[in-house]
Design a protein around this motif. Structure first.
Motif, short mmCIF file in Angstrom:
data_model
loop_
_atom_site.label_atom_id
_atom_site.label_comp_id
_atom_site.label_asym_id
_atom_site.label_seq_id
_atom_site.Cartn_x
_atom_site.Cartn_y
_atom_site.Cartn_z
N GLU A 6 22.68 13.28 74.47
CA GLU A 6 23.69 12.44 73.81
C GLU A 6 24.53 11.68 74.83
O GLU A 6 24.83 10.50 74.66
N THR A 38 22.32 8.95 76.47
CA THR A 38 22.04 7.89 75.50
C THR A 38 23.27 7.01 75.32
O THR A 38 23.16 5.77 75.27
N THR A 39 24.42 7.64 75.24
CA THR A 39 25.67 6.87 75.11
C THR A 39 25.87 5.95 76.31
O THR A 39 26.17 4.76 76.16
N VAL A 94 24.15 6.21 68.10
CA VAL A 94 23.86 7.23 69.11
C VAL A 94 23.77 8.61 68.47
O VAL A 94 22.81 9.36 68.69
N ARG A 95 24.75 8.94 67.64
CA ARG A 95 24.82 10.27 67.04
C ARG A 95 23.58 10.58 66.20
O ARG A 95 22.97 11.65 66.33
N VAL A 130 20.19 10.69 68.33
CA VAL A 130 20.05 11.96 69.03
C VAL A 130 19.75 13.09 68.04
O VAL A 130 18.90 13.95 68.31
#
Length: 207
Positions: free
Chosen positions: A157, A160-161, A128-129, A132
């Protein structure tokens, strides 16, 4: 090598609350007590209040008169709504950023490298990190402050998470798709805007 990520206190608190929502610690309709979180994390109530305000702006929680802050009952539709808006913004960003990124992909390459490592280890948080961060670099390369601010305001973020953790729990790979986007910039693909728009929409939750 990718630059280490340094989170502000507000961001750390936001992630703590978000994790509580994702894990089910706080159920839909349940009250989140600002004072209790501050005591639990040994911080003042000010950054907790700021984190809650941010999550409220993203519609993850809501303030109920005389009842405090409560978790919203989110649906797949809630998660999906931001994707068409994000896709449109990133289409414009890709078209504006194309000349710069064709000449220099050094802002994107480290994120792809990090995604390959995250894919191999199955590290969902890192996926994810860096996903993004990759998209943020494209928007930043567009050189348009209004575009960047609007994109940031979508809470990419966070959504998305939630999308990955709630609706796509099975492990999947992300690096290859993003490596292909880098290659499209490098070869000056005239359809780069449409390509990125399609990519973002393909990541939207299926409902």
């Amino acid at each position: 090598m990718a630059t280490p990520v340094v989170h502000s206190l507000r961001e750390q608190i936001r992630e703590h609350i978000l994790e509580g929502i994702i894990s089910g610690r706080w159920q839909p309709g349940e009250r989140i007590v600002e004072r209790r979180i501050a005591a639990e994390l040994a911080v003042s109530q000010t950054p907790v209040r700021e984190a809650l305000r941010e999550l409220e702006s993203l519609r993850l929680i809501e303030s109920v008169p005389n009842k405090g802050v409560r978790v919203r009952g989110l649906t797949a539709t809630d998660l999906k709504e931001s994707y068409p808006v994000r896709a449109g913004l990133e289409q414009v960003a890709a078209e504006l950023a194309a000349p710069a990124l064709a000449e220099d992909d050094s802002a994107l390459a480290p994120e792809v490298t990090a995604l390959y490592a995250a894919d191999r280890s199955g590290d969902g948080e890192a996926q994810v990190r860096h996903t993004v961060a990759f998209h943020r670099e494209i928007v930043r390369a567009a050189g348009n402050a209004v575009l960047l601010h609007t994109w940031e305001s979508l809470g990419i973020e966070v959504w998305t998470t939630l999308s990955i953790r709630w609706l796509s729990p099975e492990p999947r790979s992300y690096a290859e798709d993003h490596a292909e986007i880098v290659e499209a910039f490098k070869r000056r693909d005239p359809e780069i805007g449409e390509l990125l728009k399609t990519h973002v929409l393909s990541c939207a939750p299926r409902i």
